[in-house]
Enzyme design. Structure first.
Site, mmCIF file in Angstrom:
data_model
loop_
_atom_site.group_PDB
_atom_site.id
_atom_site.type_symbol
_atom_site.label_atom_id
_atom_site.label_comp_id
_atom_site.label_asym_id
_atom_site.label_seq_id
_atom_site.Cartn_x
_atom_site.Cartn_y
_atom_site.Cartn_z
ATOM 1 C CB VAL A 114 57.544 9.422 35.689
ATOM 2 C CG1 VAL A 114 56.692 8.522 36.587
ATOM 3 C CG2 VAL A 114 57.513 10.862 36.188
ATOM 4 C CD GLN B 28 66.960 14.683 30.768
ATOM 5 O OE1 GLN B 28 66.762 15.889 30.684
ATOM 6 N NE2 GLN B 28 67.922 14.069 30.087
ATOM 7 C CD GLU C 297 51.244 9.321 38.041
ATOM 8 O OE1 GLU C 297 51.989 10.229 38.456
ATOM 9 O OE2 GLU C 297 50.016 9.331 38.201
ATOM 10 N N GLY C 298 54.093 10.103 33.670
ATOM 11 C CA GLY C 298 55.131 11.020 33.181
ATOM 12 C C GLY C 298 54.525 12.354 32.780
ATOM 13 C CG HIS C 299 51.966 12.518 29.359
ATOM 14 N ND1 HIS C 299 51.593 11.232 29.077
ATOM 15 C CD2 HIS C 299 52.667 12.945 28.285
ATOM 16 C CE1 HIS C 299 52.037 10.888 27.880
ATOM 17 N NE2 HIS C 299 52.698 11.911 27.378
ATOM 18 N NE ARG D 94 56.000 5.769 19.278
ATOM 19 C CZ ARG D 94 56.340 7.057 19.131
ATOM 20 N NH1 ARG D 94 57.033 7.672 20.076
ATOM 21 N NH2 ARG D 94 55.979 7.732 18.050
HETATM 22 P P1 AMP Z 1 54.667 12.668 24.397
HETATM 23 O O1 AMP Z 1 53.210 12.645 24.655
HETATM 24 O O2 AMP Z 1 55.312 11.320 24.356
HETATM 25 O O3 AMP Z 1 55.045 13.563 23.247
HETATM 26 O O4 AMP Z 1 55.316 13.358 25.672
HETATM 27 C C1 AMP Z 1 54.898 14.630 26.091
HETATM 28 C C2 AMP Z 1 55.835 15.137 27.147
HETATM 29 O O5 AMP Z 1 55.850 14.238 28.246
HETATM 30 C C3 AMP Z 1 57.277 15.231 26.638
HETATM 31 O O6 AMP Z 1 57.875 16.419 27.165
HETATM 32 C C4 AMP Z 1 57.918 13.999 27.209
HETATM 33 O O7 AMP Z 1 59.303 14.120 27.409
HETATM 34 C C5 AMP Z 1 57.179 13.880 28.534
HETATM 35 N N1 AMP Z 1 57.263 12.498 29.002
HETATM 36 C C6 AMP Z 1 56.922 11.376 28.329
HETATM 37 N N2 AMP Z 1 57.197 10.280 29.066
HETATM 38 C C7 AMP Z 1 57.733 10.725 30.230
HETATM 39 C C8 AMP Z 1 58.244 10.088 31.406
HETATM 40 N N3 AMP Z 1 58.247 8.763 31.531
HETATM 41 N N4 AMP Z 1 58.725 10.869 32.382
HETATM 42 C C9 AMP Z 1 58.740 12.218 32.265
HETATM 43 N N5 AMP Z 1 58.272 12.880 31.196
HETATM 44 C C10 AMP Z 1 57.786 12.148 30.191
#
Ligand code: AMP
Length: 284
Positions: A179, A151, A35-37, A190
């Site tokens: 999120v 963030q 959901e964050g992505h 992770r």
């Molecule tokens: P990653 O795939 O972990 O490299 O994350 C890709 C993007 O998604 C980065 O800009 C992260 O900061 C963002 N992201 C990862 N987890 C979250 C979250 N829980 N809430 C908001 N954005 C997130």
């Protein structure tokens, strides 16, 4: 939704879209979407005509003893989730496509100093060089009007914002809030590594940040005392192993002794081999 793995195909499509006068948003990710992505994708869709999400586990930003080989990957699942969120294009290149000379043979990097030595950078030397370099490559390939970052990775946002200023990149960097799961754990690809016991123990990250915010709301401004409160709470959790607790300036990441009106409180804590991060920005 289109799924593209080749640089030349992406370039041709972007060229076409630009000719049509479309605005383009970029969401860089390492996949295994949650959901964050998806919140980044939705925010980008709300602001831009076309949204590209990259899905690329970037070897350049992983240390030798880190989890590059085992990082979760599932393009089929990601495609479904991204399409449902309204994404237009997935760019999912191979390592060879992104680093045709071999990533070990790279001799050109984007490297920021000072702000990359602190927090996550202290324990992960070379990490932000890998991030800044791959993000620059993605910016050059996608030519986005805006790029969207979470963030959740507070230091990454600061690094990217500074990079676009220092290098005159004409790209609006948009930060999207963290999120969380219903119980407060910040979403992360992770989190799948955690055992049920570690998953439960990991709640202490958000809980200790909220405790610090409550102390701040009640007038505490002394960072030593605030850090102690966080340390005590996380220290009481036997499965948690603290890497750092930082209370720092929101743009320089310099440690603060006393909080005036704004601070970033950021944590990295290990549960077994799984390293989790979380943070809040407190404003009085
Ligand atoms: P990653 O795939 O972990 O490299 O994350 C890709 C993007 O998604 C980065 O800009 C992260 O900061 C963002 N992201 C990862 N987890 C979250 C979250 N829980 N809430 C908001 N954005 C997130």
């Amino acid at each position: 939704m289109k799924i593209i793995s080749r640089v030349e195909e992406l370039r041709a499509l972007i060229h076409e879209l630009k000719l049509q006068g479309k605005s383009v948003g970029l969401v860089p990710t390492m996949g295994y979407l949650h959901e964050g992505h998806l919140s980044l994708i939705r925010e980008a869709k709300a602001q831009q005509d076309v949204v590209v999400a990259s899905i690329f586990v970037n070897p350049l930003q992983f240390g030798a003893n880190e989890d590059f080989a085992v990082y979760p990957r599932d393009l089929e699942r990601d495609s479904q989730l991204a399409a449902d969120a309204g994404l237009d294009i997935i760019f999912a290149p191979s390592v060879e496509e992104m680093y045709p000379q071999g990533f070990e043979n790279m001799i050109t990097f984007v490297d920021l100093i000072h702000i990359t030595d602190k927090l996550c950078g202290a324990a992960r030397p070379g990490h932000f060089r890998g991030v800044a370099t791959v993000v620059t490559k993605l910016f050059n390939l996608v030519c986005p009007d805006a790029a969207y970052f979470g963030q959740k990775d507070a230091q990454q946002v600061i690094v990217i914002k500074r990079m676009v200023v220092d290098l005159n990149m004409n790209i609006n960097i948009v930060t999207v809030p963290i999120v969380r799961e219903a119980d407060g754990l910040a979403m992360s690809s992770r989190n799948v590594y955690l055992s049920p016991e570690q998953r439960q123990a990991a709640l202490v990250l958000n809980q200790s940040l909220r405790k610090a915010a409550a102390l701040l709301d009640n007038g505490e401004r002394d960072c030593t005392k605030l850090k102690q409160a966080i340390e005590q709470m996380i220290g009481a959790e036997p499965l948690a192993d603290i890497e750092y607790i930082a209370i720092c300036d929101t743009s320089t990441l310099e440690n603060l002794a006393k909080i005036e009106n704004k601070a970033l409180i950021a944590l990295a804590v290990k549960f077994g081999n799984t390293r989790l991060i979380d943070n809040i920005i407190w404003e009085g």
